[in-house]
Design a protein around this motif. Structure first.
Motif, PDB file in Angstrom:
ATOM      1  N   ILE A  37       0.842  -1.203   0.000  1.00 28.50           N
ATOM      2  CA  ILE A  37       0.000   0.000   0.000  1.00 28.50           C
ATOM      3  C   ILE A  37       0.875   1.250   0.000  1.00 28.50           C
ATOM      4  CG2 ILE A  37      -1.669   1.351   1.334  1.00 28.50           C
ATOM      5  CD1 ILE A  37      -2.886  -1.082  -0.043  1.00 28.50           C
ATOM      6  N   ALA A  38       1.965   1.213   0.783  1.00 29.76           N
ATOM      7  CA  ALA A  38       2.846   2.370   0.900  1.00 29.76           C
ATOM      8  C   ALA A  38       3.535   2.712  -0.419  1.00 29.76           C
ATOM      9  CB  ALA A  38       3.884   2.117   1.992  1.00 29.76           C
ATOM     10  N   ILE A  39       3.895   1.681  -1.200  1.00 22.94           N
ATOM     11  CA  ILE A  39       4.590   1.942  -2.464  1.00 22.94           C
ATOM     12  C   ILE A  39       3.607   2.158  -3.616  1.00 22.94           C
ATOM     13  CG2 ILE A  39       6.591   0.581  -1.749  1.00 22.94           C
ATOM     14  CD1 ILE A  39       5.632  -1.645  -3.607  1.00 22.94           C
ATOM     15  N   GLY A  40       2.304   2.046  -3.325  1.00 25.45           N
ATOM     16  CA  GLY A  40       1.297   2.314  -4.338  1.00 25.45           C
ATOM     17  C   GLY A  40       1.062   1.194  -5.328  1.00 25.45           C
ATOM     18  N   ALA A  41       1.221  -0.058  -4.889  1.00 27.24           N
ATOM     19  CA  ALA A  41       0.979  -1.200  -5.778  1.00 27.24           C
ATOM     20  C   ALA A  41      -0.507  -1.291  -6.112  1.00 27.24           C
ATOM     21  CB  ALA A  41       1.450  -2.489  -5.121  1.00 27.24           C
ATOM     22  N   PHE A  42      -0.823  -1.827  -7.283  1.00 25.76           N
ATOM     23  CA  PHE A  42      -2.210  -1.958  -7.710  1.00 25.76           C
ATOM     24  C   PHE A  42      -2.926  -3.013  -6.859  1.00 25.76           C
ATOM     25  CE2 PHE A  42      -0.163  -0.408 -11.648  1.00 25.76           C
ATOM     26  CZ  PHE A  42      -0.940   0.748 -11.830  1.00 25.76           C
ATOM     27  N   PRO A  43      -4.142  -2.701  -6.389  1.00 27.10           N
ATOM     28  CA  PRO A  43      -4.884  -3.635  -5.516  1.00 27.10           C
ATOM     29  C   PRO A  43      -5.075  -5.017  -6.132  1.00 27.10           C
ATOM     30  CG  PRO A  43      -5.929  -1.477  -5.515  1.00 27.10           C
ATOM     31  CD  PRO A  43      -4.856  -1.423  -6.562  1.00 27.10           C
ATOM     32  N   GLU A  44      -5.329  -5.081  -7.474  1.00 26.60           N
ATOM     33  CA  GLU A  44      -5.561  -6.389  -8.094  1.00 26.60           C
ATOM     34  C   GLU A  44      -4.295  -7.250  -8.060  1.00 26.60           C
ATOM     35  OE1 GLU A  44      -5.187  -3.363 -11.559  1.00 26.60           O
ATOM     36  OE2 GLU A  44      -5.997  -3.460  -9.528  1.00 26.60           O
ATOM     37  N   TYR A  45      -3.119  -6.611  -8.198  1.00 21.36           N
ATOM     38  CA  TYR A  45      -1.859  -7.354  -8.125  1.00 21.36           C
ATOM     39  C   TYR A  45      -1.580  -7.803  -6.687  1.00 21.36           C
ATOM     40  CZ  TYR A  45      -0.753  -5.892 -12.888  1.00 21.36           C
ATOM     41  OH  TYR A  45      -0.766  -5.699 -14.248  1.00 21.36           O
TER      42      TYR A  45
END
Length: 274
Positions: A37-45
């Motif tokens: 979440i902190a690095i902004g990864a895509f929720p689906e991944y």
């Protein structure tokens, strides 16, 4: 999980070790999630990485379900029965396709093409997810001296053209044999040399060769694995070595579900995850 929690509430049994495992796993799962979440990864991944791992929570169910030796024996009998069914059906399939040609390859491919079946590129052979239980069943047949079924399962495993299953079969049988019989290191080395000589003889006489069996359809997958290892190693930082890059953060070659599971875990959850 719901059933296991129900069993837990109805008994006085408190399996401290199991809860310690589950608690540690949950903390690690949350850590990797918040990093993602902190690095902004895509929720689906992120969810693609989490979904296979949450199966760990069924550990509590296994604790209660396997508390009786009778239940474990029944489960193992079911596994052996499943292996027999898969072996018979797969060998019949190979006879009808590659041996006799009664069933056309194109028809078989179109009928079976799905996430559960992976065609190997050698004749009509394919890998089915349930085949992972065949080497385990082979050890069971060896243990019960059901040698006909052991041979049939081994033949079915050979025609899957899956190197991982080959290794599991040999490793499983070898470990079981050494654990149940006193085998000296000299005998092990001698057996390995004899098997090596037999393999070389079969290769020279062109009766059997792994290289020819696989043809060149494994070169691409080998290269993919090498690239994954190199890219995971290149992405290592001081912190990622310990806690990983977080879920949903892959590499150029494979963003999710890497060919090598341990590399996937190490890259996203670090050495703690491993």
């Amino acid at each position: 999980v719901v059933i296991s929690l129900y069993c837990f509430m109805r008994t006085d049994d408190f399996p401290k070790t199991i809860f310690w495992f589950i608690g540690s796993f949950t903390v690690l799962l949350l850590l990797s999630y918040f990093i993602a979440i902190a690095i902004g990864a895509f929720p689906e991944y992120i969810m693609e990485d989490i979904k296979p791992l949450i199966y760990f929570y069924i550990l509590l169910f296994y604790y209660y379900a396997s508390s009786s030796e009778k239940v474990v024996e029944k489960a193992f009998n079911l596994l052996l029965l499943s292996a027999k069914i898969m072996t018979v059906l797969y060998l019949i399939y190979m006879v009808l396709t590659d041996l006799t040609g009664i069933i056309d390859y194109v028809f078989a491919y179109q009928a079976l093409k799905s996430d559960s079946f992976l065609f190997r590129g050698v004749g009509s052979s394919f890998f089915y997810k349930g085949f992972i239980f065949l080497p385990i069943a082979a050890v069971g047949f060896f243990r019960r001296r059901q040698y006909i079924w052991l041979i049939l399962v081994s033949v079915a495993i050979y025609f899957t053209y899956t190197r991982g299953l080959y290794l599991l079969l040999v490793f499983g049988l070898a470990v079981y044999y050494m654990r149940t019989r006193h085998v000296s290191i000299v005998k092990i080395i001698a057996l390995a040399l004899v098997l090596l000589c037999i393999y070389e003889f079969l290769g020279v006489t062109e009766l059997f060769s792994l290289d020819k069996s696989f043809q060149e359809n494994r070169e691409e997958s080998d290269i993919t694995r090498v690239l994954i290892i190199e890219q995971v190693m290149d992405a290592i930082t001081y912190w990622s070595f310990f806690i990983g890059h977080g879920f949903g953060y892959g590499i150029a070659e494979r963003f999710t579900h890497m060919e090598i599971s341990y590399m996937d875990i190490f890259h996203k959850q670090g050495i703690i995850g491993i």
